[in-house]
Design a protein around this motif. Structure first.
Motif, PDB file in Angstrom:
ATOM      1  N   VAL A 160       5.869   0.869  -7.085  1.00  0.00           N
ATOM      2  CA  VAL A 160       5.504   1.124  -5.694  1.00  0.00           C
ATOM      3  C   VAL A 160       4.117   0.518  -5.457  1.00  0.00           C
ATOM      4  O   VAL A 160       3.201   0.717  -6.267  1.00  0.00           O
ATOM      5  CB  VAL A 160       5.483   2.636  -5.367  1.00  0.00           C
ATOM      6  N   ARG A 161       3.961  -0.209  -4.340  1.00  0.00           N
ATOM      7  CA  ARG A 161       2.670  -0.807  -4.006  1.00  0.00           C
ATOM      8  C   ARG A 161       2.399  -0.607  -2.524  1.00  0.00           C
ATOM      9  O   ARG A 161       3.284  -0.792  -1.684  1.00  0.00           O
ATOM     10  CB  ARG A 161       2.668  -2.301  -4.346  1.00  0.00           C
ATOM     11  N   VAL A 162       1.162  -0.210  -2.205  1.00  0.00           N
ATOM     12  CA  VAL A 162       0.770  -0.016  -0.811  1.00  0.00           C
ATOM     13  C   VAL A 162       0.181  -1.317  -0.283  1.00  0.00           C
ATOM     14  O   VAL A 162      -0.837  -1.810  -0.793  1.00  0.00           O
ATOM     15  CB  VAL A 162      -0.249   1.133  -0.673  1.00  0.00           C
ATOM     16  N   VAL A 163       0.844  -1.895   0.735  1.00  0.00           N
ATOM     17  CA  VAL A 163       0.366  -3.115   1.406  1.00  0.00           C
ATOM     18  C   VAL A 163       0.396  -2.814   2.902  1.00  0.00           C
ATOM     19  O   VAL A 163       1.369  -3.135   3.589  1.00  0.00           O
ATOM     20  CB  VAL A 163       1.239  -4.338   1.075  1.00  0.00           C
ATOM     21  N   PRO A 164      -0.639  -2.130   3.431  1.00  0.00           N
ATOM     22  CA  PRO A 164      -0.618  -1.689   4.829  1.00  0.00           C
ATOM     23  C   PRO A 164      -0.220  -2.818   5.771  1.00  0.00           C
ATOM     24  O   PRO A 164      -0.641  -3.973   5.573  1.00  0.00           O
ATOM     25  CB  PRO A 164      -2.067  -1.236   5.075  1.00  0.00           C
ATOM     26  N   PRO A 165       0.632  -2.538   6.761  1.00  0.00           N
ATOM     27  CA  PRO A 165       1.139  -1.218   7.165  1.00  0.00           C
ATOM     28  C   PRO A 165       2.442  -0.821   6.476  1.00  0.00           C
ATOM     29  O   PRO A 165       3.198  -0.031   7.028  1.00  0.00           O
ATOM     30  CB  PRO A 165       1.353  -1.405   8.659  1.00  0.00           C
ATOM     31  N   ASN A 166       2.720  -1.368   5.285  1.00  0.00           N
ATOM     32  CA  ASN A 166       3.963  -1.070   4.579  1.00  0.00           C
ATOM     33  C   ASN A 166       3.679  -0.514   3.189  1.00  0.00           C
ATOM     34  O   ASN A 166       2.618  -0.754   2.607  1.00  0.00           O
ATOM     35  CB  ASN A 166       4.832  -2.326   4.438  1.00  0.00           C
ATOM     36  N   VAL A 167       4.657   0.213   2.707  1.00  0.00           N
ATOM     37  CA  VAL A 167       4.730   0.547   1.291  1.00  0.00           C
ATOM     38  C   VAL A 167       5.894  -0.238   0.718  1.00  0.00           C
ATOM     39  O   VAL A 167       7.024  -0.127   1.208  1.00  0.00           O
ATOM     40  CB  VAL A 167       4.947   2.060   1.067  1.00  0.00           C
ATOM     41  N   GLU A 168       5.625  -1.056  -0.300  1.00  0.00           N
ATOM     42  CA  GLU A 168       6.662  -1.909  -0.876  1.00  0.00           C
ATOM     43  C   GLU A 168       7.200  -1.288  -2.155  1.00  0.00           C
ATOM     44  O   GLU A 168       6.444  -1.037  -3.094  1.00  0.00           O
ATOM     45  CB  GLU A 168       6.103  -3.308  -1.157  1.00  0.00           C
TER      46      GLU A 168
END
Length: 582
Positions: A160-168
């Motif tokens: 899981v990786r946070v890449v605002p505005p999404n969580v991938e």
């Protein structure tokens, strides 16, 4: 991959319209690659209660079934009752619990705070990625995601990786993406910094997934550290359990975990050559005292923890890879020391202080060797031990101290026997060159134990295998007739919710050499499925002194009464038992 949720039956309650159970955020556990969600130690499940007639009181009656697991899993049932008078508001202790646990329940997305916006399946850098759009008034730096298709399963997650505005989210390679693409899933997004969570049903949009290799770089989940389930205490007797504890403690001396300490004690035994009986007796009594003292400390700690309302377990540190690596390192250092690669010497002043009179050895060292034996014994399981420890952990302070003292007496029995007959040690030659050879021989035991622990550690990373072995439904009446006809019967008492059972099946019973042996025409495979309560299976387990699973037993012309296998199977254990049963 395994597990069963708590189940509540309220049908005998009065003036109850509905009772809705809320689940606090669970923890992901893994065992040899199999995953499940659960709770460790203590958990509070809040219920939202609605009355049929708001002006009247409530008579609540709940038949509750939950699952408790360590090496074995036991479905535990409770009958709970509570009368709530009309006009009742709250109790302070209940209010405190709710204030502590309600924030741990993922909130339904109401458009405020942390919210979920969208979910899409995309291809990114040649990999399948689920992009979850979110908004948050506070920065989201580290997240956890749970994705439920609605059929009781959870999609496996590789990373899981946070890449605002999404969580991938990179799904695990076994995720059935083609089956869930274009369908509605329940997404739970967890802020790992604040442990706040929100859930919402979203349509998973996007094109069909691409074919990719299994995702790399995923962090392996923490091994399970479940607590010991309490056996049905009413069917057990304290005197019988004390006897079990004595026998189990004695058998612990033969377990691989304790062999290194016995090897070192054998060296100590040899070092008393030419000494005095009084010195030998004091030395081995001190070792026994170290064992008993350690077990009493453990008993006191467990009693205090239970009094505080927390759960405890036996040997859960053996499921921790860090602890296993520590044991391996200690054993290798001991072996190198015995082989003569290095010597550890204390400052002269400290050595003089720790020494006793001539011929009596170092009593503090003997005491500590007993404590070390206890430390290495706690990860081990042995016949009679599981029932005795489970009985103690389910009881009060009296049962805990009685059982743990009996365990200490059993483990220290060999040292007590030598203390009672010390002259055998004094008849040995005085220490000399022959001791160097003995040290090297004993170092082999330490190395073998280190290898065994390394094998246990490697089992955590074994590759998954599919099961296609054919099993018959369990029928106890057919076992005798099959054995009379010369067949071997392998009985596997298992359940879909038992993680250890699934690991045994996938990584041992489906190993090529084991599978070949089980597929022989003279072998009959019987599966007793305890996924749902079964009095037939429960009675069968009780007759064998067991109250939880996994439970495996092999019958045959050479083992008409059955050969009971350990909870954690190995290929050699199964193959050897099959040979004996023929």
């Amino acid at each position: 991959d395994a597990g069963v949720p708590p189940q509540s039956d309220w049908k005998t309650s009065e003036n109850l319209k509905s009772a809705t159970m809320a689940y606090p955020l669970p923890t992901l556990y893994a065992l040899q690659g199999l995953e499940t969600y659960g709770y460790e130690g203590e958990v509070v499940f809040p219920f939202l209660i609605e009355k049929t007639n708001p002006a009247h009181g409530l008579k609540l009656k709940n038949h509750l079934q939950v699952l408790a697991c360590s090496d074995i899993c036991v479905p535990v049932m409770y009958d709970l009752a509570l009368d709530v008078p009309a006009g009742f508001t709250s109790a302070p202790e209940a209010t405190d619990l709710l204030k502590s646990w309600l924030p741990r329940v993922p909130k339904v997305d109401d458009g405020t705070g942390l919210t979920l916006q969208s979910a899409a399946l995309v291809s990114k850098d040649g990999a399948n990625v689920i992009q979850i759009g979110f908004s948050s008034p506070q920065p989201l730096t580290e997240a956890e995601v749970i994705m439920e298709p609605g059929d009781g399963s959870v999609l496996p997650v590789a990373s899981v990786r946070v890449v605002p505005p999404n969580v991938e989210v990179v799904p695990g390679h076994e995720a059935p993406l083609k089956d869930v693409a274009g369908k509605e899933l329940t997404f739970t997004l967890v802020d790992k910094t604040t442990r706040q969570a929100v859930e919402k049903k979203l349509l998973l949009t996007g094109t069909a997934p691409v074919e990719v290799l299994p995702a790399l770089g995923a962090t392996p989940p923490t091994p399970p550290e479940f607590t010991n389930p309490p056996p049905p205490k009413e069917v057990l007797d304290l005197g019988l359990m004390i006897l079990f504890a004595l026998i189990g403690g004695l058998i612990l001396n033969l377990m691989p975990c304790v062999l290194p300490v016995l090897a070192l004690k054998a060296l100590s035994f040899s070092s008393h050559g030419g000494g005095t009986p009084a010195g030998v007796r004091l030395s081995f009594l001190c070792t026994s005292a170290g064992i008993l003292f350690s077990f009493m400390v453990m008993a006191g700690g467990i009693a205090i923890v239970k009094q505080a309302g927390m759960s405890v377990g036996w040997g859960i540190q053996f499921q921790n890879p860090g602890f296993l690596l520590f044991l391996i390192a200690v054993l290798l250092l001991f072996a190198a020391n015995l082989w003569g690669f290095f010597e550890i010497t204390l400052p002269r002043a400290l050595a003089d202080r720790l020494s006793w009179t001539q011929g009596h050895g170092n009593l503090l060292k003997d005491f500590l060797s007993g404590a070390c034996a206890t430390l290495l014994a706690t990860p081990c399981s042995a016949p009679f031990l599981g029932a005795a420890v489970s009985f103690a952990l389910a009881g009060g302070a009296l049962e805990i101290f009685a059982i743990f003292i009996a365990l200490g007496v059993g483990l220290s029995a060999p040292f007590l026997i030598i203390a009672a007959f010390p002259r055998a040690a004094t008849l040995l030659p005085r220490p000399g060159n022959w001791m160097i050879g003995l040290k090297r021989v004993l170092s082999v035991f330490l190395l073998l134990t280190a290898v065994w622990i390394a094998w246990v550690l490697s089992m955590s990373f074994a590759m998954q295998m599919k099961t296609d072995t054919v099993w018959k439904d369990f029928n106890e009446t057919e076992i005798l007739s099959d054995v009379e006809s010369g067949k071997v019967v392998f009985v596997d008492v298992t359940a879909a919710w038992c993680l250890t059972c699934q690991a045994n099946a996938r990584f041992v019973l489906e190993r090529a050499e084991v599978k070949t042996a089980l597929s022989a025409p003279e072998v009959v495979l019987m599966k007793a499925d305890w996924t749902r309560p079964s009095e037939v299976i429960s009675s069968y387990l009780r007759r064998h002194g067991r109250y939880g699973i996994p439970f495996n037993i092999i019958y045959g012309p050479g083992a008409r009464e059955g050969l009971v296998l350990p909870e954690l199977l190995t290929p050699n254990t199964v193959l050897e038992a099959l040979k004996k049963a023929h």
